[in-house]
Design an enzyme around this catalytic site. Sequence first.
Site, PDB file in Angstrom:
ATOM      1  N   GLU A 120       0.818  -1.210   0.000  1.00  0.00           N
ATOM      2  CA  GLU A 120       0.000   0.000   0.000  1.00  0.00           C
ATOM      3  C   GLU A 120       0.846   1.251   0.000  1.00  0.00           C
ATOM      4  OE1 GLU A 120      -2.291  -0.861   3.514  1.00  0.00           O
ATOM      5  OE2 GLU A 120      -0.953   0.267   4.823  1.00  0.00           O
ATOM      6  N   ARG A 198      -2.418  -7.497  13.551  1.00  0.00           N
ATOM      7  CA  ARG A 198      -2.210  -6.483  14.584  1.00  0.00           C
ATOM      8  C   ARG A 198      -1.152  -6.990  15.557  1.00  0.00           C
ATOM      9  NH1 ARG A 198      -7.712  -5.970  16.853  1.00  0.00           N
ATOM     10  NH2 ARG A 198      -8.410  -5.220  14.838  1.00  0.00           N
TER      11      ARG A 198
HETATM   12 ZN    ZN Z   1      -1.839  -0.879   6.396  1.00  0.00          ZN
END
Ligand code: ZN
Length: 357
Positions: A120, A198
Amino acid sequence: MELYPLKFKPVYKEKIWGGEKIKSYFNKNISGSSIGESWEISAHPHGISTVLDGPLAEKKLTDIFSNFKSEILGKLAEKNNYQKFPLLLKILDASKKLSVQVHPDNSFALQNEGEPGKTEMWYILDAEPEAQLVYGLKPETSRKKMKQAIQEGTLEKYLNRVPVKPGDCFFIPPGTIHALEEGILLVEIQQSSDTTYRVYDWNRKGQNGKPRELHIEKALQVTSYSAELNTKSNTEFIINTADYTGEFLAACPYFATEKIQIHNNYHIHPAGERFYTLMVLEGTGTLIYKNKKYTITKGDSLLLPAFLDRIQITGELTFLKSFIPDDKIQIINTLQKEGFTEQQIKELPGIRSWESF
Ligand code: ZN
């Protein structure tokens, strides 16, 4: 049915860390508050955008993609076996910190999650004066040290935190530990994937009073330790003409993004080669296609399918234009024609991803 420049209705997502800036910055009429994400162009099952107007109004991008796959993808379709529309474009508003996270690459994600990995990039629209974000780990961090720090809740000491200002761009390859911190509004351009591991949630508690779930084992596996991040190049890849100023922000096998500031006129000719996406960041203009005029304005996101003819855009506006490059050579040739040296081009954020592609 013929395709045309498609404007989309986004999918808004309320988040505990969201804010009001997507409404205020873009003048968007959104019901609900604490909007953390606007999925501007998405065919991901977690939030599918629909066409705003024209003959395909209200149709989902997923349906349009299955009906018009080759018209949208063009020549790209032959090279890549895309089963789904491959890009996901979002706006994110972090009024609080997001969890520290990492994304897997294609091979890990396809094997473990049944979807592509996630490369990204972030383009910062707005940032409060002291705003910062987590971008990678400090150089001395090993897998062993990271694991121990996660268990002890002391990962912060290994996080590389960098200040941000509007206009900054961060390229985030898979394996990069990252987190948005409070006071940042940004555009995210990414592979169409929603797989996030996470690793640390700042020792906070979730809405139910318990800490949010972490995905430590997978995160430790996919994290790149001591990876070199090429984000801040010394070169600005700016192309100046009388009609517009273009700037290459990043290019990798999954997408390339340019910031285009039109002073007068700009042309896009997909020519059956590839599709383009546009996200208008500032100003207003007119997009002209087959004698039809479309007003495009700040906050609009568009898909220009590959089988469209020549498109003209006039006005005073700035947008991000993204596409999927054929290969590294295409990017190198484009920049060399503009006078950039091979040495400079090596610094373009994302370009080293081809080495591991
Ligand atoms: Zn990310």
